[in-house]
Write a protein that holds these residues in place. Structure first.
Motif, short mmCIF file in Angstrom:
data_model
loop_
_atom_site.label_atom_id
_atom_site.label_comp_id
_atom_site.label_asym_id
_atom_site.label_seq_id
_atom_site.Cartn_x
_atom_site.Cartn_y
_atom_site.Cartn_z
N ILE A 67 0.83 -1.21 0.00
CA ILE A 67 0.00 0.00 0.00
C ILE A 67 0.87 1.25 0.00
CG2 ILE A 67 -1.82 1.26 1.20
CD1 ILE A 67 -2.82 -1.32 2.35
N PHE A 68 1.74 1.36 0.97
CA PHE A 68 2.45 2.62 1.14
C PHE A 68 3.75 2.68 0.33
CE2 PHE A 68 0.19 2.14 5.36
CZ PHE A 68 -0.91 2.87 4.93
N LYS A 69 4.40 1.52 0.17
CA LYS A 69 5.65 1.53 -0.60
C LYS A 69 5.37 1.23 -2.07
CE LYS A 69 10.44 0.04 -0.22
NZ LYS A 69 11.39 -0.96 0.30
N ASP A 70 4.16 0.81 -2.36
CA ASP A 70 3.71 0.62 -3.75
C ASP A 70 4.59 -0.37 -4.51
OD1 ASP A 70 2.08 1.02 -5.96
OD2 ASP A 70 3.24 2.71 -6.70
N LEU A 71 5.07 -1.40 -3.82
CA LEU A 71 5.88 -2.41 -4.49
C LEU A 71 5.00 -3.32 -5.36
CD1 LEU A 71 8.41 -3.53 -1.72
CD2 LEU A 71 8.62 -1.70 -3.42
N SER A 72 5.58 -3.79 -6.43
CA SER A 72 4.94 -4.82 -7.26
C SER A 72 5.77 -6.08 -7.19
CB SER A 72 4.87 -4.39 -8.73
OG SER A 72 4.02 -3.31 -8.91
N LEU A 73 5.10 -7.22 -7.10
CA LEU A 73 5.82 -8.50 -7.12
C LEU A 73 5.37 -9.27 -8.35
CD1 LEU A 73 6.44 -7.62 -4.18
CD2 LEU A 73 6.35 -10.04 -3.56
N ARG A 74 6.33 -9.69 -9.13
CA ARG A 74 6.05 -10.40 -10.37
C ARG A 74 6.87 -11.67 -10.43
NH1 ARG A 74 5.17 -6.52 -14.44
NH2 ARG A 74 4.82 -8.30 -15.79
N GLY A 75 6.65 -12.45 -11.48
CA GLY A 75 7.45 -13.64 -11.69
C GLY A 75 7.98 -13.68 -13.11
N PHE A 76 9.04 -14.45 -13.31
CA PHE A 76 9.54 -14.65 -14.67
C PHE A 76 9.83 -16.13 -14.88
CE2 PHE A 76 12.78 -15.16 -17.92
CZ PHE A 76 12.21 -14.43 -18.96
#
Lengths: 373, 373
Positions: free
Chosen positions: B301-310
């Motif tokens: 929410i506050f740090k607005d990180l996105s987690l993805r995969g490859f």
């Protein structure tokens, strides 16, 4: 000393300096009176001087009048909700918060009381809301620049006008901003009984999007399910119902959801992830369980899930936010038509601390508390 | 019976049907011989008939010749690595895997041995790699359609040619596909000693991108740090060095990284997240610790990180993959110029099971095992 510091709290609301109306400072007060063309009435306000448990650090104080400058609007507040983020700001755990001493509250609705000489397009009696929301709505009179205020239709129930800018707008933005949902698609969410959750159900339904909803196990969960289904929920499951090997087997004819919303964390977030289809996205916008989100490596690599976050306050600082008043009008229109509804309890301002205790969860699950001034 | 089933394994490699060259089936074998214009030599292959622990279920078997059809190329394999995904396929835990019985291996380099009558643009002696990678490279002769093979420059060291299509390409794609990195930016990664990790360091450096690297605590970590810095790493930290309140305080003049890569999971993934700047992205491409990734609500929410995969295998099925042979040539060019290097151990095919034990981690950290046929 404390009283003087308190007085400066109102400088955030349009006046550059003021002294506290107080028996100890009669001369100062009358001096300001003499220099000002227009002053607000005194304001009863929920104030906190330092961060801490909201029930301990807040008190209702009478703040002295402030000057209504030429571009200012003095608004007599009608109603303002107690949101979880208001509580977090008072606790001091919210990343962005006003300097203390501060007046609580971040959204609400009021009636125009008086106008600065340069203000156009507003008249006394008009209903206005701060849009984007801004701090200090828990008081009887708020003075802020005209640009802060958005005039709304007076036909909307007061409590919906008071609560539209945060929770319903969050629901709308989350449905719009994370991938293209088309009619016939599905979303999954936990915390479905929250106001955001209820708005997601109803906004999804308006768009022809199915919703799969997860709620806590609780006494009366069957009633909660019926209520959410009445709003348009396609499926409602308690967390314990989802303790099965393949949650998707419970979906019957619904498509696998491409988008999930999480406001709980912990196991409840894991359940949202389990429902998501290959390549799906989970958006976190709250953490009611105070537990983190745990994700397997294979969810990222092989299921190609994306995890994102949404924070309305950040979104409000983006370009898109320029359109937010149109969105607010759209949402208020839906509430007026009865297409968006959610449970609230209007509480007289004199009972503020009772409402705060309810909002703090001291009496279990309660409807959203909205202060009526 | 087992022998007959094994024989069908080779049907995946270009021949529609074949019988096993075996003392028990001499008539069948000679029949095929009579109908075929061109046959491959027999092939020594690492075969598994069912999933399980690789050291138990694999064995080296002599497979009979297969027909080289008009569009086929018969390739004498020169070298092929043992990758973690090869192990997972044999274990049966990889989501996409060949039907058993199967020949192990998924990438490698070979020399054209013979050609079908319709094949153009290749000559015996040319070096070729399967691109995109495809299964069954752990054998002395592979027969597959011409379209599978990509001709490469013979000046490249054999072990780099054998390993370019998976790890270096993963590093390249991850640097290119997740947000725009510009010279002067930084990335952070764990598992920095892996081949992908080493390639990320070197490819980032070529682009003027700083790398912050996290390695396990181990005996000789100072040497490892020096080695990675020799490749171009800006910073290398052991996990225990990062047990501080503010990891970013360790960065001196480096910018906060916008992109992180995780191939470990658990606490090591948390360390990558800690380094990321507001709005950053962490890409997970492996899970060496076998521990999940745990993320706080506020990170989203506050740090607005996105987690993805490859996952390279999925990427290979995308439109972009059409360009992958150009990328392979680019990467091979870099290895030839010495701008990408990583440690490998070439092991004679006769020692396959010793190499497998090393690849399985039975003797601690070891260089990448590459079988030389």
């Amino acid at each position: 000393m404390a009283l003087v510091r308190l007085a400066t709290a109102r400088t955030h609301y349009g006046s550059s300096f003021l002294c506290l109306r107080s028996e100890s400072l009669p001369r100062c007060w009358s001096q300001i009176r003499a220099f000002s063309a227009a002053m607000s009435p005194p304001s009863s306000a929920v104030v906190y001087e330092h961060h801490g448990p909201p029930e301990s650090v807040t008190r209702v104080v009478e703040l002295p009048p402030v000057e209504v400058k030429e571009n200012d609007v003095c608004v007599k507040m009608l109603a303002a909700p107690i949101n979880p983020s208001d509580i977090n700001r008072i606790e001091g755990v919210y990343p962005v918060r006003p300097h203390v001493p501060a007046v609580g509250g971040y959204e609400g609705v009021g009636e125009v009381h008086s106008l600065g000489s340069a203000v156009k397009g507003l008249s006394p009696g008009d209903w206005v809301i701060p849009s984007p929301p801004s701090s200090g709505t828990w008081q009887t009179y708020v003075v802020k620049e005209q640009s802060v205020w958005h005039k709304i239709n007076k036909d909307v129930p007061m409590e919906y006008a008071a609560t539209v800018t945060i929770n319903p707008l969050t629901a709308l933005r989350m449905l719009e901003d994370f991938g293209n949902l088309n009619p016939g698609d599905a979303i999954v969410q936990n915390g479905a009984t929250s106001i955001v959750g209820q708005c997601i159900i109803q906004l999804a339904r308006i768009r022809g999007i199915h919703s799969i909803n997860i709620i806590r196990d609780r006494v009366g969960s069957d009633e909660v399910k019926e209520k959410l289904k009445g709003l348009g929920a396609d499926e409602v499951f308690t967390e314990s119902q989802l303790e099965v090997k393949n949650v998707k087997g419970l979906l019957a004819n619904l498509p696998e959801p491409a988008l999930g919303f999480n406001c709980v964390g912990g196991n409840s977030a894991t359940l949202v992830l389990k429902f998501l289809r290959q390549g799906g996205t989970m958006v976190t916008y709250g953490g009611m369980s105070k537990k983190p989100i745990t994700v397997s490596t294979s969810s990222f690599i092989f299921k190609d899930l994306s995890l994102r976050g949404f924070w309305l306050q950040k979104w409000m600082s983006s370009d898109k936010a320029k359109e937010s008043r149109k969105m607010i009008d759209y949402l208020l229109g839906l509430t007026q038509e009865g297409k968006i509804k959610y449970e609230m309890e209007l509480v007289p301002f004199s009972n503020f601390h009772a409402a705060l205790d309810k909002a703090l969860g001291k009496f279990g699950s309660q409807p959203k508390q909205v202060i009526k001034f």
